[in-house]
Scaffold this motif. Structure first.
Motif: not given
Lengths: 333, 299
Positions: B107-111, B228-243
């Motif tokens: 709901m919000i951006t964590p630290p 992009g980010y899995l979480r608003k505070n910059g937890v990343p996924y790469s261009e190789r990610a498969l969803f």
């Protein structure tokens, strides 16, 4: 006469072949062990929720008031040591799940049984069409559950439960009037369980939770977790009749989420309107992220890689005591 | 023992005679009276052993539901009119995310540095520690948390509709994003995007020739994602990610409908194990709360 005989034979034989050929909707084999995936609500399911953290809960005023009377010493009273275990508490706990079927002499599944990190009883989902007991019937620790298949989903309904806490370690109550509608779906190796808990006493709307497990024959459920043993945990409480609690307005952790995470008290106290996207309009003007993450920031990683999983990084492991850190390190290795 | 054996033989003979009888009737119904053998309807004189043709025919008749299911699980257009016509469930409508789980992270951006629950690799953790929303804004990448794997866990309302007979369109008010779920032929390769390229397939159960109800789900796989980010505070996924996502619709007796999205993010760069979650949404009859809001790198 000959015609009637033929028609009779036709009906009988078609019925037979219909039975022999099997139902159009084959049931999914759910049996096996499933490893937990703590990728959601790690803190709630692992170390336990922070006191005063009712975020994401649609509590009624009664539910909120009761939760705020909770003290961490309360579960130590013998009468309340099993209150953390509602039938579907497995969705709020950190261990694996085991499912098996019980069949009658013809091989027909009479019930699906679920066991795991549940310290009170198994959940038995009756599949034989039996009705739920009368509303006045006894409420048991595991409640009474029936189920049916809708495609690949086992839909279960649980009634006749006992009063329990919904979340671990924080005192959010669920009354014995709670009912659960549960959807259990296996897609490839993933098992998804969604529970919809309705409680006319302590919730203002259904509380919905969905979790994932992964099929794993080696998944560990830990040692004998299917019973809740009670015993004196705080000798000074024994035979005193004392019930640890906070009087209204005196819970020192009531503002914990405000102090630590800058979350508005309304959101921390679990009002239904805080569960929906439009609540962000309220949050936008009042929420400012803390400068840094204070505790339990790494979660999954700290268990996987201790020590030195992330050398030089600032990730906070929740101030694990050195002895526990050493134990976890040995376990992971 | 002898009585049991006799019973088994008798049952076997009855079943065989019965099967032959039904086969003959079915043949007449399907192929016409001329197909019926002269010995028709005289089971008493028949052998208890069916002909090979009879066995094959019986197998065909008895397996009609299975054939139906198998054909449809091939998904896509499957030789029928369209994915829309084949749909075993109705995903269309406006769905709202119920943030009853991970509230503080959705709901919000964590630290910065709060990466709990996500199985990041060391490289992923280092990337999260380096999160800088100002840098994202300067680079015009304020939508990094609105890519498909992050967006679905967000505080969203989404509208799902048919763009055409073989394409479901998913729109969100949160970040004003659009993702296309394409059935059948893959989309032509293009530049990576926040929503990537999604291939869709119905998984169908039931719906055999006996008027039985149809059930099912949708499976989608999204690739060609922009990092992009899995979480608003910059937890990343790469261009190789498969969803990968499994979409199920469940109904309560009171008519309420829930959509459950069971999904897996696999990323060999930033994750050390697949990130697996289930996210639930509720169908809204009242669509007045739809509130398009542009991407925001900070809140």
């Amino acid at each position: 006469m000959r015609r009637e005989i033929l028609i009779g034979r036709l009906i009988g034989c078609i019925s037979l072949l219909t039975v022999v050929s099997g139902p159009a909707f084959a049931q999914v084999e759910l049996g096996g062990t499933y490893a937990i995936r703590m990728h959601e609500d790690y803190i709630e399911r692992g170390p336990g929720s922070f006191l005063g953290d009712f975020t994401g809960m649609p509590l009624s005023d009664e539910g909120r008031a009761k939760a705020l009377r909770y003290s961490s010493s309360l579960p130590s009273t013998i009468e309340r040591q099993c209150l953390a275990q509602s039938p579907w508490v497995g969705l709020y706990r950190p261990l694996a799940l085991r499912i098996w079927s019980e069949v009658d002499e013809s091989g027909r599944v009479v019930a699906w049984v679920m066991a795991g990190d549940y310290l009170r009883d198994h959940v038995r989902i009756w599949m034989d069409g039996r009705p739920h007991p009368s509303a006045n019937a006894w409420h048991s620790p595991s409640g009474f559950t029936t189920g049916h298949w809708e495609g690949d989903t086992l839909v279960a309904r649980t009634t006749h439960v006992k009063t329990a806490w919904i979340r671990r370690g924080v005192g959010i109550p669920g009354s014995d009037q709670s009912t659960f509608t549960v959807f259990i779906t296996r897609r490839e190796n993933l098992l998804t369980i969604m529970t919809v808990q309705e409680d006319p006493i302590y919730l203002t709307e259904p509380h919905v939770v969905s979790r994932v497990w992964e099929f794993d024959p080696r998944a560990s459920q830990g040692p004998l977790r299917d019973t809740c043993n009670v015993g004196v945990e705080i000798p000074s409480l024994e035979d005193t009749g004392e019930v640890p609690h906070y009087l209204p307005g005196q819970n020192p952790e009531e503002d914990f989420m405000v102090r630590i995470y800058n979350i508005p008290k309304e959101a921390a106290m679990g009002y239904a309107q805080t569960l929906y996207p439009e609540y962000r309009k309220t949050l936008r003007s009042v929420y400012k992220p803390p400068e840094s993450c204070g505790r339990y920031c790494c979660g999954w990683i700290e268990r996987q890689g201790l020590p030195g999983a992330a050398p030089g990084l600032t990730c906070n492991d929740g101030n694990l005591p050195p002895a526990l850190r050493k134990t976890l390190t040995a376990t992971e290795r | 023992m002898g009585r049991i054996f006799s019973s088994v033989i008798a049952w076997d003979r009855y079943a065989a005679r019965c099967a032959n009888f039904v086969l003959d009737v079915t043949r007449i119904a399907v192929l016409g009276a001329r197909s019926a053998p002269k010995r028709h309807w005289r089971p008493a004189k028949r052998s208890a052993v069916m002909s090979m043709g009879g066995v094959a025919w019986l197998a065909f008749v008895a397996s009609l539901p299975a054939i139906d299911v198998a054909a449809q699980t091939r998904g896509a257009r499957g030789g029928t009119a369209s994915a829309r016509a084949d749909a075993p469930i109705d995903l269309t409508g406006q769905w709202v995310a119920i943030i009853s789980e991970d509230w503080r992270w959705r709901m919000i951006t964590p630290p910065k540095g709060d990466i709990v629950s996500i199985p990041l690799s060391l490289q992923g953790q280092q990337s999260a520690e380096a999160w800088d929303p100002a840098r994202d804004e300067a680079a015009g990448e304020q939508c990094k948390a609105y890519g498909a794997p992050g967006l679905m866990r967000g505080p969203i309302r989404m509208r799902i509709s048919w763009q055409d007979d073989n394409t479901l369109k998913l729109e969100t008010d949160y970040g004003i994003q659009t993702r296309l779920l394409r059935f059948g032929a893959a989309a032509p390769p293009g530049p990576r995007s926040w929503q990537g390229a999604t291939s869709a397939q119905w998984i169908v159960r039931g719906g055999g020739g006996r008027g039985a109800p149809r059930y099912g789900s949708l499976k989608t796989i999204t690739s060609n994602l922009r990092p992009g980010y899995l979480r608003k505070n910059g937890v990343p996924y790469s261009e190789r990610a498969l969803f990968t996502e499994h979409w199920d619709v469940h109904s309560l007796p009171n008519g309420d409908k829930y959509l459950v999205n069971t999904n897996v993010v696999e990323d060999p760069v930033y994750l050390q194990a697949p990130f697996q979650t289930a996210i639930h949404y509720k169908l809204e009859r009242d669509t007045s709360k739809w509130d398009p809001t542009p991407c925001d790198a900070r809140f």
